[in-house]
Design an enzyme around this catalytic site. Structure first.
Site, short mmCIF file in Angstrom:
data_model
loop_
_atom_site.label_atom_id
_atom_site.label_comp_id
_atom_site.label_asym_id
_atom_site.label_seq_id
_atom_site.Cartn_x
_atom_site.Cartn_y
_atom_site.Cartn_z
N SER A 22 0.81 -1.22 0.00
CA SER A 22 0.00 0.00 0.00
C SER A 22 0.85 1.27 0.00
O SER A 22 0.52 2.25 -0.67
CB SER A 22 -0.91 -0.01 1.23
OG SER A 22 -1.51 1.24 1.39
N ASP A 23 1.93 1.25 0.78
CA ASP A 23 2.77 2.45 0.83
C ASP A 23 3.44 2.71 -0.50
O ASP A 23 3.67 3.85 -0.88
CB ASP A 23 3.83 2.28 1.91
CG ASP A 23 3.25 2.44 3.31
OD1 ASP A 23 3.41 3.51 3.88
OD2 ASP A 23 2.61 1.49 3.80
N LEU A 24 3.79 1.64 -1.20
CA LEU A 24 4.41 1.82 -2.50
C LEU A 24 3.38 2.31 -3.51
O LEU A 24 3.66 3.20 -4.32
CB LEU A 24 5.04 0.50 -2.96
CG LEU A 24 6.39 0.14 -2.33
CD1 LEU A 24 7.42 1.23 -2.59
CD2 LEU A 24 6.33 -0.13 -0.85
N GLY A 84 2.77 5.85 -2.75
CA GLY A 84 3.94 6.63 -3.12
C GLY A 84 4.04 6.87 -4.61
O GLY A 84 4.37 7.96 -5.07
#
Lengths: 406, 399
Positions: B160-162, B165
């Protein structure tokens, strides 16, 4: 829910993109279209391969009913063009003369062989930015290796760390070997456009989808270079050891032990559980991480006979980053997504129906990121582009259609 | 030739992963990214080795204490010479500092401000606290990525963070492009949940158009159907028995080449495996045959054999395969080196794309908190050595 209008006014308005990709790369140009670029999807006369991929509307396979195609191609226009025919390639070169960006994902070397490689396009339009996406890049020992999404997630290091120890690796939901490459590709294109503005030069971008996958890992790379041993699968235990899934009475929750410890433990205690967690040692993040299995076992017992949504609601009131482990169907009932108009109603007049589409990742207040055009029917814009924009005479269009060039 | 984004300055309040991934895209291409931060908690890991170099290479760090009015004043001076301000807080944090978009545009009328919160700044749950694993749970990844026994498994990390991002990096560039054309800044309210949800689009359309609940992913077709399709256990390498090959045989031509490549054993000619449809119907038996074969082979040799026959196959690479053995990533220079404090080198993940004229680059390791105080406060803001010392003594700067 908002109804999109037919006029693009996004941040990239004024840019013309030619999309030559197949279904493994077609998200890239769509991202640019979402942001306002005019994207012309070039399809072979039989239609893009993505149109053959399901699911289909009402499970009736048809090139204009593929939901797979729809998702990756809304906001684009469709032009059918047979690039195997010399006249088809000439028309493409004409289009490239006035385009800002060409995106292709032919096997390495294939575009060159067709007379549509970088040298050729650069010669006819020196300001053009060309993105070539390929599974492993345009050079190197694996240059000619073939891959689907599964092989990319395997070779990119994404697959190995999902799942349980001693059991097979678990594959991602969605095509996460393809998607990051498309985002990286769009980012690379934007960078090249900034450079073009300054230096008045076009350039060629060589993107490796395997590297894009490897560039979308979190702990795998740093973990290896720090510790010299590969990260393993840990079930639902996050590598940070602050998250794990717990089973409750009617489903699952994602536990989180990185938030405020005192309020979490007061709550657990008030439920008559977790007496063994009162030791002040647990207040330290490092201790919680070191003894994560024991900690989550206790929390699992605590949630076992409680309903999912009750736990999550209370946790969020206490600012504990807990979450319900949901089915994607539940996204459509999510009050937050609804309040932000995330799902967008898109009109399909040819079917006499409107459908909800997942929308933008961000609300851009100045230049909306949005859906403004339903996915194109096969060849829907062939005539308007070739007649109105390239000024091809009507009689040639007829001949080209008869010859199977269009 | 200069890098693509030279001349763009980013004031970066983000931490954890998603925000730093977004600003990494910009820094790798030459933007000057200034992290405004306090010393990060120990559990985030060291700055110069491990995941932090991957996330924060090429960036600068200034240790401004935003709890102090004079700290906020310094940050506002940075905004005045900046192009993009980015944070991943809920709405109240930046507003509390007087650093929300409406306040910032008074200092710098064409500023772009992007917030990358978990669920967005508006809506009833705008204060929801979330991390990657919580968002993956909300979006359906955790539930539908199941172990063969049916239990949720999900991603082993915060994909999710990628995803957030990448969406953030692209959105920021689009807004910068628009500003270049029009001179206009804007506010961008990015929701990481919405970014992530966009990564499962066809499944969502199947729900909204066909009202079909989504089954676990398993090895069912999410794109061109294939059979054989999956991961198959291979011969152990030394004492490592966690070796797997991923194979996807999509077309009849690939099936013919696959059968020939593995020596045309009798079972490949059986009626139940003759067509793709039949192979999918009889998948379990098919997989058993293949596993019997792969179990005797090294994963790398299966890959080479099948790739020579133009059949999609790849080793399920672990961190060591990826970072040391994979000849492709190495030949493309995907593991550039940065310096650690002990003057040894450590590698980071590189840039997955190459621009022929203005390529990005990896120029330095992630900064320690405040490592660039002298440059940022001295050269950019013009504070004297004495003023900086005093600010440190007054705890307007973090040590």
């Amino acid at each position: 829910m908002t109804t999109p209008t037919a006029i693009a006014s996004g941040a990239l308005a004024g840019l013309r993109v030619l999309d030559l990709t197949d279904y493994t790369g077609h998200l890239c140009a769509r991202l640019m279209a979402d942001l306002g670029a005019d994207v012309v999807k070039i399809e072979p006369p039989g239609g893009d391969s993505g149109r053959r991929i399901g699911p289909f509307v009402d499970d009736l396979p048809h090139p204009n009913r593929s939901l797979f195609f729809w998702f990756y191609n809304f906001n684009k226009r469709s032009l059918t063009l047979n690039l195997e025919a010399p006249r088809g390639r000439e028309i493409l070169l004409d289009l490239a003369r006035s385009a800002d960006v060409v995106i292709e994902n032919f096997a390495p070397g294939r575009a060159d062989a067709m007379g549509l490689g970088w040298e050729r396009l650069h010669a006819i339009n020196p300001a053009l930015v060309m993105l070539s996406m390929s599974p492993f890049g345009q050079d190197g020992p694996y240059r000619d290796f073939v891959a689907d999404d599964t092989v990319l997630t395997a070779m990119g290091g994404m697959l190995y760390v999902n799942g349980y120890p001693g059991r097979p690796p678990v594959r991602p939901l969605g095509l996460q070997g393809y998607h990051p490459a498309s985002f990286y590709g769009a980012i690379a294109i934007m960078c090249a456009l900034f450079a073009r503005d300054r230096d008045s030069i076009g350039q060629w971008i060589d993107l490796s989808m395997q590297a894009a996958t490897a560039g979308t890992l979190e702990h795998v790379v740093g973990g290896y270079f720090q510790n010299g041993v590969p990260e393993r699968r840990r079930g639902t235990m996050h590598w940070s050891r602050f998250f794990r899934v717990g089973k409750c009475s009617d489903g699952y929750v994602m536990h989180c032990t990185i938030g405020d410890w005192t309020s979490l433990i007061e709550w657990v205690k008030s439920d008559g559980a977790a007496q063994e967690l009162v030791d002040p040692a647990w207040e330290a993040h490092a201790h919680r991480a070191a003894h994560a299995e024991r900690l989550f076992d206790v929390l699992d017992q605590w949630v076992a006979d409680r309903p999912r949504d009750e736990i999550v609601a209370r946790a969020q009131l206490l600012r504990q980053p807990y979450a319900a482990v949901r089915h994607p169907e539940e996204l459509f009932d999510d009050e937050q997504l609804r309040a932000r108009n995330f799902f967008v109603e898109v009109d399909h007049p040819e079917l006499g129906k409107k459908f909800l589409y997942p929308g933008a990742p961000a609300i851009m207040h100045g230049t909306p990121w949005r859906i403004y055009r339903r996915p194109p029917l096969l060849g829907e814009h062939t005539i308007e582009i070739l007649r109105d924009e390239l000024d091809l005479p009507a009689d040639e269009l007829q001949v080209l259609t008869a010859e199977g060039v269009l | 030739m200069a890098m693509s984004l030279e001349g763009i300055r980013v004031v970066d309040f983000t931490w954890v992963v998603a925000g730093p991934v977004a600003t990494r895209m910009l820094a790798d291409n030459g933007a000057e990214v200034i992290k405004v931060e306090r010393r990060i908690p120990g559990y985030m890991g060291p700055r110069k080795v491990g995941t932090q170099p991957d996330l924060n290479r090429n960036k600068l760090s200034v240790s401004i204490n935003m709890g102090e009015p004079r700290g906020v004043e310094l940050a506002r001076r940075l905004v005045k010479i900046g192009d993009l301000v980015i944070d991943n807080f809920s709405a109240r944090v930046m507003r509390g500092w007087g650093m929300d978009y409406e306040s910032l545009r008074k200092i710098k009328p064409d500023i772009i401000s992007m917030s990358m919160s978990g669920l967005g700044h508006t809506g009833p749950r705008n204060n929801y606290v979330s991390y990657g694993p919580t968002l993956q749970a909300l979006a359906g990844f955790t539930r539908l990525m199941t172990d063969p026994n049916g239990e949720p498994a999900g991603y082993g990390y915060s994909f999710s963070d990628l995803a957030g991002g990448l969406a953030g990096g692209l959105t920021a560039l689009a807004a910068l492009w628009h500003r270049k054309r029009t001179g206009l800044g804007q506010f961008i309210d990015l929701s990481q949940l919405e970014s992530l949800t966009g990564f499962i689009g066809p499944a969502l359309l199947d729900i909204s158009v066909n009202q079909r609940p989504q089954p676990p992913v398993d090895w069912r077709a999410q794109e061109m159907p294939a059979a054989p399709h999956g991961v198959y256990r291979c011969k152990p390498r030394g004492d490592d028995d966690d070796r797997w090959i991923a194979i996807a045989v999509r077309t009849q031509a690939e099936w013919t080449r696959f059968a020939a490549a593995i020596g045309a054993p009798a079972w490949t000619t059986e009626e139940k495996f003759r067509t793709l449809y039949l192979r999918m119907r009889n998948r379990e038996e098919l997989d058993q045959h293949i596993t019997r074969w792969t179990a005797e082979c090294e994963a790398e040799s299966v890959m080479r054999l099948l790739q020579a026959a133009k059949v999609p196959a790849g080793v399920v690479q672990n961190g060591e395969d990826l970072c040391t053995h994979d000849p492709q990533l190495r030949s493309r220079g995907f593991w550039p080196l940065v310096k650690r404090p002990d003057d040894k080198d450590t590698a980071v993940s590189g840039i997955p794309y190459r621009l022929s004229a203005t390529p990005g680059s990896i120029r330095r390791n992630a900064p320690e908190t405040g490592e660039d105080n002298d440059y940022v406060l001295g050269e950019l803001l013009g504070l004297s050595v004495e003023e900086r010392k005093q600010l440190m003594a007054d705890q307007v700067l973090w040590p």
